[in-house]
Design a protein around this motif. Structure first.
Motif, PDB file in Angstrom:
ATOM      1  N   SER A 117     -15.369  11.904  -9.556  1.00 32.64           N
ATOM      2  CA  SER A 117     -14.429  11.792  -8.400  1.00 32.64           C
ATOM      3  C   SER A 117     -15.175  11.400  -7.264  1.00 32.64           C
ATOM      4  O   SER A 117     -16.593  10.902  -7.564  1.00 32.64           O
ATOM      5  N   GLY A 118     -14.612  11.362  -6.073  1.00 35.47           N
ATOM      6  CA  GLY A 118     -15.536  10.915  -5.031  1.00 35.47           C
ATOM      7  C   GLY A 118     -14.524  10.837  -3.896  1.00 35.47           C
ATOM      8  O   GLY A 118     -13.293  11.023  -3.839  1.00 35.47           O
ATOM      9  N   THR A 119     -15.233  10.320  -2.624  1.00 32.28           N
ATOM     10  CA  THR A 119     -14.656  10.280  -1.497  1.00 32.28           C
ATOM     11  C   THR A 119     -15.047   8.686  -1.288  1.00 32.28           C
ATOM     12  O   THR A 119     -16.051   7.965  -1.235  1.00 32.28           O
ATOM     13  N   LEU A 177      -4.427   4.984  -1.532  1.00 30.71           N
ATOM     14  CA  LEU A 177      -5.387   3.491  -1.449  1.00 30.71           C
ATOM     15  C   LEU A 177      -4.502   2.478  -1.023  1.00 30.71           C
ATOM     16  O   LEU A 177      -5.224   1.354  -0.871  1.00 30.71           O
ATOM     17  N   PHE A 178      -3.353   2.329  -0.864  1.00 28.74           N
ATOM     18  CA  PHE A 178      -2.314   1.057  -0.799  1.00 28.74           C
ATOM     19  C   PHE A 178      -1.867   1.069   0.466  1.00 28.74           C
ATOM     20  O   PHE A 178      -0.617   1.519   0.507  1.00 28.74           O
ATOM     21  N   ASP A 231     -10.326   3.808 -15.832  1.00 33.05           N
ATOM     22  CA  ASP A 231     -10.131   3.905 -14.222  1.00 33.05           C
ATOM     23  C   ASP A 231      -9.001   3.865 -13.533  1.00 33.05           C
ATOM     24  O   ASP A 231      -8.622   3.725 -12.358  1.00 33.05           O
ATOM     25  N   THR A 232      -7.841   4.766 -14.551  1.00 32.39           N
ATOM     26  CA  THR A 232      -6.543   4.821 -14.154  1.00 32.39           C
ATOM     27  C   THR A 232      -6.238   5.519 -12.962  1.00 32.39           C
ATOM     28  O   THR A 232      -5.730   5.244 -12.083  1.00 32.39           O
ATOM     29  N   PRO A 233      -7.248   6.789 -12.712  1.00 33.94           N
ATOM     30  CA  PRO A 233      -7.088   7.500 -11.454  1.00 33.94           C
ATOM     31  C   PRO A 233      -7.232   6.624 -10.341  1.00 33.94           C
ATOM     32  O   PRO A 233      -6.643   6.952  -9.134  1.00 33.94           O
ATOM     33  N   LEU A 234      -7.958   5.683 -10.317  1.00 35.40           N
ATOM     34  CA  LEU A 234      -8.300   5.034  -9.069  1.00 35.40           C
ATOM     35  C   LEU A 234      -7.407   3.833  -8.768  1.00 35.40           C
ATOM     36  O   LEU A 234      -6.913   3.854  -7.740  1.00 35.40           O
ATOM     37  N   ASN A 283      -7.430  -3.464  -4.332  1.00 30.40           N
ATOM     38  CA  ASN A 283      -6.747  -4.420  -5.418  1.00 30.40           C
ATOM     39  C   ASN A 283      -7.426  -4.309  -6.913  1.00 30.40           C
ATOM     40  O   ASN A 283      -6.808  -4.959  -7.609  1.00 30.40           O
ATOM     41  N   GLY A 284      -8.575  -3.905  -7.058  1.00 29.05           N
ATOM     42  CA  GLY A 284      -9.139  -3.675  -8.432  1.00 29.05           C
ATOM     43  C   GLY A 284     -10.617  -3.249  -8.317  1.00 29.05           C
ATOM     44  O   GLY A 284     -11.133  -2.810  -7.293  1.00 29.05           O
ATOM     45  N   ASP A 285     -11.044  -3.074  -9.328  1.00 30.01           N
ATOM     46  CA  ASP A 285     -12.692  -2.264  -9.637  1.00 30.01           C
ATOM     47  C   ASP A 285     -13.257  -2.986 -10.772  1.00 30.01           C
ATOM     48  O   ASP A 285     -12.493  -3.620 -11.615  1.00 30.01           O
TER      49      ASP A 285
END
Length: 152
Positions: free
Chosen positions: A33-35, A71-72, A62-65, A46-48
């Protein structure tokens, strides 16, 4: 990694948790997790890209992200805290250190894919006990049974 001359600068600071070197065993999964803190103007994520070196058959989720609604877009000066991704080690993992990185892509609209943030992490893989360990355990058990029968 992010260039000052590019159309988007690194504007998202990524603080991963857990931090430090993480130990992972064969078939185990570690969730990160993270901030994410946006230090610039409004941005769409838009991606990672998740990478581990050396590549050794790790799988990523990476589904949670990618499904994190806040984030949008991520407004300038705001933060998002939550689960980001998970990594699963293959069943035949070899012992050793691995270096990983998460790169976020995005920009001012939903079509831009400039690098906007990056974080790194480290894994220490511990393989399953090998056949020698199993053989040694069997030998100890057999010796214990023989000793017990002698005492009767």
């Amino acid at each position: 990694f992010c260039l000052l001359g590019a159309s988007a600068q690194c504007q998202i600071v990524i603080d991963l948790s857990p931090s430090g070197v993480q130990t992972i065993g064969a078939g185990q999964t570690i969730s990160f997790s993270g901030t994410l803190t946006n230090t610039g103007g409004d941005l769409f994520v838009n991606g990672d890209q998740l990478l581990i070196t050396p590549t050794a058959g790790f799988t990523f989720d990476d589904t949670p992200l990618l499904t994190a609604g806040p984030l949008f877009p991520l407004a300038g000066g705001s933060s998002y805290t939550g689960e980001l991704f998970s990594i699963t080690a293959p069943s035949g993992i070899v012992n050793g250190p691995f270096a990983g990185s998460l790169t976020l892509f995005g920009g001012a609209d939903t079509f831009t894919t400039d690098p906007i943030g990056e974080a790194s992490f480290r894994l220490n893989a511990v393989p399953e006990p090998g056949p020698i360990s199993l053989l040694a355990g069997s030998a100890v058990a057999a010796a214990g049974l023989m000793l017990r029968r002698r005492r009767r």
